[in-house]
Design a protein around this motif. Structure first.
Motif, PDB file in Angstrom:
ATOM      1  N   ARG A 161      12.078 -14.371  52.460  1.00 10.01           N
ATOM      2  CA  ARG A 161      12.983 -13.372  51.893  1.00 10.01           C
ATOM      3  C   ARG A 161      12.482 -12.985  50.510  1.00 10.01           C
ATOM      4  O   ARG A 161      12.049 -13.841  49.725  1.00 10.01           O
ATOM      5  CB  ARG A 161      14.412 -13.909  51.807  1.00 10.01           C
ATOM      6  N   LEU A 162      12.550 -11.706  50.199  1.00 12.93           N
ATOM      7  CA  LEU A 162      12.100 -11.184  48.910  1.00 12.93           C
ATOM      8  C   LEU A 162      13.291 -10.591  48.171  1.00 12.93           C
ATOM      9  O   LEU A 162      14.142  -9.931  48.783  1.00 12.93           O
ATOM     10  CB  LEU A 162      11.038 -10.107  49.120  1.00 12.93           C
ATOM     11  N   GLY A 163      13.365 -10.832  46.872  1.00  7.66           N
ATOM     12  CA  GLY A 163      14.531 -10.342  46.148  1.00  7.66           C
ATOM     13  C   GLY A 163      14.313 -10.249  44.661  1.00  7.66           C
ATOM     14  O   GLY A 163      13.231 -10.522  44.134  1.00  7.66           O
ATOM     15  N   SER A 164      15.372  -9.864  43.990  1.00  5.83           N
ATOM     16  CA  SER A 164      15.353  -9.702  42.539  1.00  5.83           C
ATOM     17  C   SER A 164      16.058 -10.871  41.888  1.00  5.83           C
ATOM     18  O   SER A 164      17.124 -11.290  42.320  1.00  5.83           O
ATOM     19  CB  SER A 164      16.051  -8.396  42.144  1.00  5.83           C
ATOM     20  N   GLY A 165      15.441 -11.376  40.843  1.00  2.00           N
ATOM     21  CA  GLY A 165      16.055 -12.492  40.139  1.00  2.00           C
ATOM     22  C   GLY A 165      16.083 -12.267  38.640  1.00  2.00           C
ATOM     23  O   GLY A 165      15.530 -13.054  37.906  1.00  2.00           O
ATOM     24  N   GLY A 166      16.775 -11.215  38.193  1.00  2.00           N
ATOM     25  CA  GLY A 166      17.466 -10.242  39.031  1.00  2.00           C
ATOM     26  C   GLY A 166      17.249  -8.851  38.492  1.00  2.00           C
ATOM     27  O   GLY A 166      16.577  -8.641  37.487  1.00  2.00           O
ATOM     28  N   VAL A 167      17.916  -7.895  39.112  1.00  2.00           N
ATOM     29  CA  VAL A 167      18.055  -6.556  38.539  1.00  2.00           C
ATOM     30  C   VAL A 167      19.125  -6.624  37.450  1.00  2.00           C
ATOM     31  O   VAL A 167      20.239  -7.082  37.691  1.00  2.00           O
ATOM     32  CB  VAL A 167      18.458  -5.541  39.623  1.00  2.00           C
ATOM     33  N   MET A 168      18.780  -6.173  36.251  1.00  2.00           N
ATOM     34  CA  MET A 168      19.733  -6.178  35.134  1.00  2.00           C
ATOM     35  C   MET A 168      20.538  -4.878  35.187  1.00  2.00           C
ATOM     36  O   MET A 168      20.084  -3.827  34.724  1.00  2.00           O
ATOM     37  CB  MET A 168      19.000  -6.326  33.805  1.00  2.00           C
ATOM     38  N   LEU A 169      21.694  -4.937  35.791  1.00  2.00           N
ATOM     39  CA  LEU A 169      22.446  -3.747  36.162  1.00  2.00           C
ATOM     40  C   LEU A 169      22.786  -2.828  34.997  1.00  2.00           C
ATOM     41  O   LEU A 169      22.802  -1.596  35.180  1.00  2.00           O
ATOM     42  CB  LEU A 169      23.712  -4.154  36.926  1.00  2.00           C
ATOM     43  N   ARG A 184      15.211  -9.427  55.249  1.00  2.00           N
ATOM     44  CA  ARG A 184      14.338 -10.162  54.324  1.00  2.00           C
ATOM     45  C   ARG A 184      14.617  -9.839  52.855  1.00  2.00           C
ATOM     46  O   ARG A 184      13.880 -10.326  51.983  1.00  2.00           O
ATOM     47  CB  ARG A 184      12.866  -9.856  54.620  1.00  2.00           C
ATOM     48  N   ILE A 185      15.645  -9.059  52.561  1.00  2.00           N
ATOM     49  CA  ILE A 185      15.834  -8.558  51.201  1.00  2.00           C
ATOM     50  C   ILE A 185      17.086  -9.138  50.552  1.00  2.00           C
ATOM     51  O   ILE A 185      18.164  -9.165  51.154  1.00  2.00           O
ATOM     52  CB  ILE A 185      15.914  -7.018  51.186  1.00  2.00           C
ATOM     53  N   ASP A 186      16.941  -9.607  49.312  1.00  2.00           N
ATOM     54  CA  ASP A 186      18.049 -10.075  48.486  1.00  2.00           C
ATOM     55  C   ASP A 186      18.141  -9.203  47.240  1.00  2.00           C
ATOM     56  O   ASP A 186      17.116  -8.860  46.644  1.00  2.00           O
ATOM     57  CB  ASP A 186      17.835 -11.520  48.024  1.00  2.00           C
ATOM     58  N   LEU A 187      19.362  -8.894  46.845  1.00  2.00           N
ATOM     59  CA  LEU A 187      19.606  -8.214  45.576  1.00  2.00           C
ATOM     60  C   LEU A 187      20.362  -9.169  44.659  1.00  2.00           C
ATOM     61  O   LEU A 187      21.555  -9.390  44.833  1.00  2.00           O
ATOM     62  CB  LEU A 187      20.412  -6.931  45.792  1.00  2.00           C
ATOM     63  N   GLY A 188      19.638  -9.777  43.738  1.00  2.00           N
ATOM     64  CA  GLY A 188      20.262 -10.594  42.716  1.00  2.00           C
ATOM     65  C   GLY A 188      20.524  -9.729  41.502  1.00  2.00           C
ATOM     66  O   GLY A 188      19.617  -9.033  41.023  1.00  2.00           O
ATOM     67  N   ILE A 189      21.752  -9.746  41.004  1.00  2.00           N
ATOM     68  CA  ILE A 189      22.153  -8.864  39.907  1.00  2.00           C
ATOM     69  C   ILE A 189      22.589  -9.681  38.700  1.00  2.00           C
ATOM     70  O   ILE A 189      23.310 -10.670  38.829  1.00  2.00           O
ATOM     71  CB  ILE A 189      23.295  -7.932  40.348  1.00  2.00           C
ATOM     72  N   GLY A 190      22.147  -9.257  37.516  1.00  2.00           N
ATOM     73  CA  GLY A 190      22.574  -9.869  36.264  1.00  2.00           C
ATOM     74  C   GLY A 190      23.016  -8.807  35.282  1.00  2.00           C
ATOM     75  O   GLY A 190      22.824  -7.609  35.515  1.00  2.00           O
ATOM     76  N   ARG A 191      23.595  -9.252  34.161  1.00  2.00           N
ATOM     77  CA  ARG A 191      24.069  -8.278  33.168  1.00  2.00           C
ATOM     78  C   ARG A 191      23.360  -8.390  31.824  1.00  2.00           C
ATOM     79  O   ARG A 191      23.672  -7.649  30.894  1.00  2.00           O
ATOM     80  CB  ARG A 191      25.578  -8.408  32.959  1.00  2.00           C
ATOM     81  N   ALA A 192      22.386  -9.301  31.699  1.00  2.00           N
ATOM     82  CA  ALA A 192      21.616  -9.388  30.459  1.00  2.00           C
ATOM     83  C   ALA A 192      20.675  -8.188  30.367  1.00  2.00           C
ATOM     84  O   ALA A 192      20.307  -7.591  31.383  1.00  2.00           O
ATOM     85  CB  ALA A 192      20.832 -10.692  30.432  1.00  2.00           C
ATOM     86  N   PRO A 193      20.234  -7.809  29.161  1.00  2.00           N
ATOM     87  CA  PRO A 193      19.352  -6.655  29.037  1.00  2.00           C
ATOM     88  C   PRO A 193      17.932  -6.904  29.528  1.00  2.00           C
ATOM     89  O   PRO A 193      17.252  -5.980  29.966  1.00  2.00           O
ATOM     90  CB  PRO A 193      19.363  -6.349  27.534  1.00  2.00           C
ATOM     91  N   GLY A 194      17.451  -8.150  29.431  1.00  2.00           N
ATOM     92  CA  GLY A 194      16.083  -8.421  29.841  1.00  2.00           C
ATOM     93  C   GLY A 194      15.047  -7.858  28.900  1.00  2.00           C
ATOM     94  O   GLY A 194      13.885  -7.670  29.281  1.00  2.00           O
TER      95      GLY A 194
END
Length: 350
Positions: free
Chosen positions: A70-78, A100-110
């Motif tokens: 599985r491939l995903g984001s760790g994470g997309v900074m929404l 195979r897709i994961d969407l991991g979402i965070g709120r930090a700016p990165g």
């Protein structure tokens, strides 16, 4: 034990961005071959040591070069993105690589504040928009679904609502996870009934409290009927503990630089970090970071991982392999990071 991989696409002093991407392909293929569950890419901006600026681009790049992981984001900074853009990207990824897709979402700016302004400025968004994060999270989830979401529109537009879908005919949806390193994310993941990822690799502070809060407050949802937890951890594993410590040192040096507010630099090679003499405050930072990492020979590292999973009661551990490379290594490879995955898999994945 269920094991996964987090990749920031590190850039060493001997690498170009192209080299770092080639090394990431090698690492993802190793994880795929060895039986790791998922491989996630981070989102960071304007950092000399990190090439992972766009998780969806990297996921698409790796999807055609791996087979089952599985491939995903760790994470997309929404807060950096419009919800529709995120929903469209991941709905397309799911259509291209179903299941195979994961969407991991965070709120930090990165990123640093100036880069955040450049990143969000075109859309007129700023940090005050973070208070809308729970609503944006709901919108992303709804737009990726087969039914889409009906938006309530201002009367001046001449209609009361509007159906919005991320893709015309969705068959499946990406796995949706909420990422965090604070009590805010624990409360929100529980309230939304989402699986929760705690960024233990980042600080290692507050892990137990956040996970306990999430489990206690969890509300079942159509996506998740019971709590599901994942923990990230830095790891450096080698045939001997001395080799693992040496490979880890450049990353510790980089993190001390970051936390001290000094200008960042690419990840040093192992030989270039060994002569470093940290000050007493820096040595204290190093000791704290080493205490929360998995470091050592394969058998002791496996014991550390099992103990970590048992201590926090998590369903899955996500390894962030942080080893650098020796001078003279092929720049398009990452031998220490691949070795970390191989040696742990030999102990824990059969």
């Amino acid at each position: 034990m269920q094991l996964s991989v987090l990749d920031l696409v590190p850039v060493r002093t001997d690498q170009t961005s192209a080299d770092a991407l080639a090394a990431t392909v090698e690492l993802a293929q190793a994880a795929d071959r060895l039986g790791y569950t998922r491989y996630w890419l981070a989102e960071h901006h304007n950092m000399p040591a990190v090439a992972a600026t766009s998780p969806p681009v990297l996921i698409a790049y790796l999807a055609g070069q791996t087979e089952r992981i599985r491939l995903g984001s760790g994470g997309v900074m929404l807060p950096n993105h419009a919800p529709l853009a995120v929903a469209e990207q991941f709905a397309l990824l799911e259509a291209a690589a179903p299941g195979r897709i994961d969407l991991g979402i965070g709120r930090a700016p990165g990123s640093d504040p100036v880069t955040s302004i450049a990143l969000r400025g075109g859309a007129g968004r700023d940090d005050s928009d973070i208070e809308n994060f729970p609503r944006y999270l709901d919108e992303v989830a709804a737009m990726m679904s087969a039914s889409g979401v009906r938006l309530q529109l201002p009367a001046r537009l001449g209609r009361s609502d509007y159906l919005l879908k991320a893709t015309p005919a969705a068959v499946g949806e990406p796995g949706l996870w909420l990422l965090g390193s604070s009590m805010y994310s624990a409360h929100l993941a529980a309230a939304k009934g989402l699986p929760y990822v705690f960024a233990h690799h980042f600080s290692g502070i507050g892990t137990a409290a956040a996970l306990a809060t999430y489990r206690r407050e969890f509300q079942p949802s159509p996506r998740q009927s019971e709590p599901r937890t994942l923990l990230t951890v830095n790891a450096s594993v080698a045939p001997t503990r001395a080799e693992a410590e040496a490979a880890l040192l450049p990353n510790l040096q980089l993190m001390v630089t970051l936390r001290s507010g000094r200008p960042l630099h690419p990840l040093a090679l192992i030989e270039d970090a060994t002569g470093w003499a940290p000050s007493p405050p820096e040595a204290a930072m190093i000791a704290a970071m080493r205490d929360t990492a998995v470091v050592g020979a394969p058998d002791e590292a496996a014991k550390q991982l099992r103990a970590l999973a048992d201590e926090f009661g998590v369903d899955e551990v996500m390894i962030h392999p942080v080893g650098s490379a020796h001078r003279g290594a092929d720049p398009a490879t990452s031998p220490a990071r691949v070795a970390t995955l191989e040696l742990l898999a030999g102990e824990l994945l059969g």
